[in-house]
Design an enzyme around this catalytic site. Structure first.
Site, PDB file in Angstrom:
ATOM      1  N   PHE A   1       6.853 -12.246   2.177  1.00  0.00           N
ATOM      2  CA  PHE A   1       5.850 -11.405   2.832  1.00  0.00           C
ATOM      3  C   PHE A   1       4.678 -12.301   3.233  1.00  0.00           C
ATOM      4  CE2 PHE A   1       2.409  -8.223   2.885  1.00  0.00           C
ATOM      5  CZ  PHE A   1       3.002  -7.244   3.645  1.00  0.00           C
TER       6      PHE A   1
ATOM      7  N   ASP B   1       6.051 -12.072  -7.031  1.00  0.00           N
ATOM      8  CA  ASP B   1       5.406 -10.911  -6.427  1.00  0.00           C
ATOM      9  C   ASP B   1       6.401  -9.753  -6.542  1.00  0.00           C
ATOM     10  OD1 ASP B   1       4.456  -8.917  -4.714  1.00  0.00           O
ATOM     11  OD2 ASP B   1       3.577 -10.362  -3.311  1.00  0.00           O
TER      12      ASP B   1
ATOM     13  N   TYR C   1       0.756   1.017  -4.992  1.00  0.00           N
ATOM     14  CA  TYR C   1       0.811   2.113  -4.016  1.00  0.00           C
ATOM     15  C   TYR C   1       2.181   2.265  -3.369  1.00  0.00           C
ATOM     16  CZ  TYR C   1      -0.458  -1.916  -1.068  1.00  0.00           C
ATOM     17  OH  TYR C   1      -0.517  -3.150  -0.483  1.00  0.00           O
ATOM     18  N   LYS C   2       3.128   1.410  -3.745  1.00  0.00           N
ATOM     19  CA  LYS C   2       4.480   1.561  -3.198  1.00  0.00           C
ATOM     20  C   LYS C   2       5.278   2.439  -4.162  1.00  0.00           C
ATOM     21  CE  LYS C   2       3.901  -2.571  -0.461  1.00  0.00           C
ATOM     22  NZ  LYS C   2       3.935  -4.026  -0.413  1.00  0.00           N
TER      23      LYS C   2
ATOM     24  N   ARG D   1      13.748   0.317   8.485  1.00  0.00           N
ATOM     25  CA  ARG D   1      13.727   0.199   7.030  1.00  0.00           C
ATOM     26  C   ARG D   1      13.624   1.593   6.412  1.00  0.00           C
ATOM     27  NH1 ARG D   1       9.002  -3.133   3.928  1.00  0.00           N
ATOM     28  NH2 ARG D   1       7.762  -1.454   4.826  1.00  0.00           N
TER      29      ARG D   1
HETATM   30  C1  LIG Z   1       2.850  -4.755   0.146  1.00  0.00           C
HETATM   31  C2  LIG Z   1       2.834  -6.170  -0.259  1.00  0.00           C
HETATM   32  C3  LIG Z   1       1.646  -6.826  -0.543  1.00  0.00           C
HETATM   33  C4  LIG Z   1       0.348  -6.126  -0.307  1.00  0.00           C
HETATM   34  O1  LIG Z   1      -0.761  -6.908  -0.512  1.00  0.00           O
HETATM   35  P1  LIG Z   1      -2.203  -6.266  -0.487  1.00  0.00           P
HETATM   36  O2  LIG Z   1      -3.062  -7.345  -0.974  1.00  0.00           O
HETATM   37  O3  LIG Z   1      -2.163  -5.075  -1.406  1.00  0.00           O
HETATM   38  O4  LIG Z   1      -2.497  -5.805   0.887  1.00  0.00           O
HETATM   39  C5  LIG Z   1       1.705  -8.126  -1.023  1.00  0.00           C
HETATM   40  N1  LIG Z   1       2.890  -8.756  -1.186  1.00  0.00           N
HETATM   41  C6  LIG Z   1       4.057  -8.139  -0.894  1.00  0.00           C
HETATM   42  C7  LIG Z   1       5.339  -8.856  -1.089  1.00  0.00           C
HETATM   43  C8  LIG Z   1       4.061  -6.843  -0.406  1.00  0.00           C
HETATM   44  O5  LIG Z   1       5.202  -6.247  -0.099  1.00  0.00           O
END
Ligand SMILES: *Cc1c(COP(=O)(O)O)cnc(C)c1O
Length: 418
Positions: free
Chosen positions: A127, A198, A223-224, A377
C-alpha cells in the site's frame, strides 16, 4: 460443482452460527455492502456509546473525565482488549495515532535497533502510504538508508545482511493475497533483520498470530474490519522483548515516564506507553470500544470459516453467472482454513471496464470498490453479510453486464475517492 441456486444460499443463511451478529450493525435497507475492507459498517452500539461519552462523561464531568471516565487510560486499555485479535499479549498493543504515523514511528525505532544496516525491504505491491512514509523517514535520516522494493514472491530471498527491517503489509490491498508471516519473519530473523507488519487488511478479518510468528513490530487500523468508523484510531504492536530498546522519534509528553512532572528533559515511559505521543482522541476511542464489543463476542475461527465460504461462493458464482464477461480472478483461489493463510477476506476481479462496472453496481445498491488500474474489489465481512447477499451481488453484476448500463457516460468519470 453443480449449478448453485439462491435456495442453496438461503439454506446456508438458515444454518449460519454468525447470523445473529448482523442485527448488531446499522445497514441501510436494500444495500449489499461489500466494502467493509475499506470502511466497516457501523455497529449499533457506537452512536449510543459516543452519545454517552458526550453527555454523561464530558457534559457532566468536564475535565474530571480524564480519570473518572478513564479517558487517559483508553489507549492501553483498548490495546489490551484488541491484542488477542492479533495474537499479542497484554502490554504489547497501544491504540494511538494513525496507521501511517505508527508505521513511521516503529520503522524509525527498528532502524535504530539495526545501526549497521541500511536497507528497508518491502514489496512493490505494498500500500503506497507505507512506501511513502519510509521514503520520508529516509530523507529525514539524511539519506543513509535505502528502500528496496521487490515483487512479493521475491521478498524472502531478497533479505540479506544489509537488511535492517522487512516492512510488509500482510494482506495485499488489491488482490487479497496474504504473506506467510511465520515464514517471512523466520527468514528475516535468520538474516539478523527485524519485521514490521501492516495488518490493515488482516486485523479482524482472520486470526493473526503475531507472537506465534515471533513478529517484532506491527501496525493496523480500526476502521476496516474492526468497524470503528471513518478515521478511527490506529494501533501499534511492539513485542515485549523489544520494548525497552524501541525508541520512537515522536517523543510527545504522554510517552514520557512522568508527564505531569512537566520536566524539561524527555525520559521515555516503560513498556508500550512510550509509543504514545499525544492526548488520546476520546471520541474515536469510545467508538472503537463499542465496535470491539461486537467483534470480541465472535469466534475468529468461525469468522474465518464464513469468510472463506463467502469468498469461495463469490468466485464460483461470478464464474458461473458472468464467466463470459471477461472478469479475471486476481485473488488467490485457495483461501486457507488454517495458517498459512493464502487469501484475506476480499476477492478481486480485474476487468477493463472495472471502474464503470463498480459504479453501476453501486447505483444498484451493491457496494464494492475499485482500485487502479482495473481492479474490482469485494470485501467479505462475515459479521454482517449473508450468503444470499453474495447471490444478490452477482445477480446485479450479471444484470449490469447484460444491459450494458456501465457504458453510460456518468459511470466513466473518476471520483476523487474510489
Ligand atoms: C488502509 C491502509 C492504511 C491507512 O493508513 P492511514 O494512515 O489510516 O490513512 C495504511 N496501510 C494499509 C496497508 C492500508 O490498507
Amino acid at each position: 460443482m453443480s449449478r448453485l441456486t439462491r435456495a442453496d444460499l438461503e439454506r446456508l443463511d438458515a444454518g449460519d452460527p454468525l447470523a445473529p451478529f448482523r442485527d448488531r450493525f446499522a445497514l441501510p435497507e436494500g444495500v449489499v455492502y461489500l466494502d467493509g475492507n475499506s470502511l466497516g459498517a457501523m455497529p449499533k452500539g457506537v452512536p449510543e456509546r459516543v452519545h454517552a461519552m458526550l453527555t454523561r462523561e464530558w457534559g457532566e464531568h468536564l475535565i474530571g473525565g480524564w480519570l473518572k471516565d478513564g479517558w487517559m487510560a483508553k489507549p492501553l486499555e483498548l490495546g489490551d482488549r484488541l491484542a488477542p485479535l492479533v495474537g499479542a499479549g497484554p502490554g504489547e498493543v497501544a491504540v494511538v495515532d494513525t496507521t501511517s504515523i505508527n508505521l513511521f514511528k516503529l520503522l524509525s525505532a527498528a532502524l535504530a535497533m539495526r545501526p549497521g544496516r541500511r536497507v528497508i525491504l518491502s514489496n512493490a505491491e505494498n500500500f503506497p502510504t507505507d512506501l511513502y512514509m519510509a521514503q520520508g523517514l529516509i530523507a529525514q535520516l539524511g539519506g543513509r538508508h535505502a528502500l528496496r522494493v521487490v515483487p512479493e514472491d521475491e521478498v524472502a530471498r531478497a533479505i540479506d545482511d544489509d537488511t535492517a527491517v522487512v516492512m510488509l503489509t500482510e494482506t495485499n490491498f488489491k488482490t487479497g493475497a496474504v504473506f506467510d508471516m511465520a515464514d517471512v519473519t523466520a527468514a528475516a530473523h535468520a538474516a539478523g533483520a527485524l519485521t514490521l507488519w501492516d495488518l490493515a487488511h488482516s486485523a479482524g478479518a482472520f486470526p493473526v498470530d503475531l507472537n506465534g510468528c515471533r513478529a517484532d513490530f506491527a501496525v493496523g487500523c480500526s476502521y476496516k474490519y474492526l468497524n470503528a468508523g471513518p478515521g478511527g484510531p490506529a494501533w501499534l504492536f511492539v513485542a515485549a522483548r523489544h520494548q525497552e530498546v524501541a525508541h520512537q522519534p515522536l517523543t510527545g509528553w504522554l510517552g514520557h515516564a512522568s508527564p505531569f512532572d512537566f520536566a524539561l528533559e524527555y525520559r521515555p515511559a516503560e513498556g508500550i506507553r512510550r509509543q504514545v505521543c499525544s492526548s488520546p482522541g476520546v471520541l474515536g476511542l469510545v467508538a472503537l470500544e463499542a465496535a470491539l464489543d461486537v467483534t470480541l463476542d465472535a469466534d475468529m475461527t468461525a469468522v474465518r470459516r464464513k469468510s472463506v465460504a463467502l469468498g469461495d461462493l463469490f468466485i464460483a458464482l461470478v464464474e458461473q453467472e458472468c464467466g463470459d464477461a471477461g472478469a479475471r480472478l486476481i485473488s488467490p483461489r485457495e483461501a486457507g482454513l488454517s495458517p498459512p493463510w493464502r487469501r484475506g477476506s476480499q476477492v478481486s476481479f480485474a476487468h477493463p471496464d472495472g471502474y464503470a462496472i463498480v459504479q453501476a453496481l453501486i447505483a444498484r445498491g451493491v457496494v464494492g470498490d475499485f482500485r487502479d488500474p482495473d481492479v474490482m474489489r469485494f470485501g467479505f465481512a462475515p459479521l454482517y453479510q449473508r450468503y444470499t447477499d453474495v447471490w444478490d451481488a452477482v445477480a446485479a453484476m450479471r444484470a449490469v453486464l447484460d444491459s450494458g448500463e456501465h457504458r453510460a457516460e456518468r459511470y466513466r468519470v473518476r471520483a476523487s475517492v474510489t
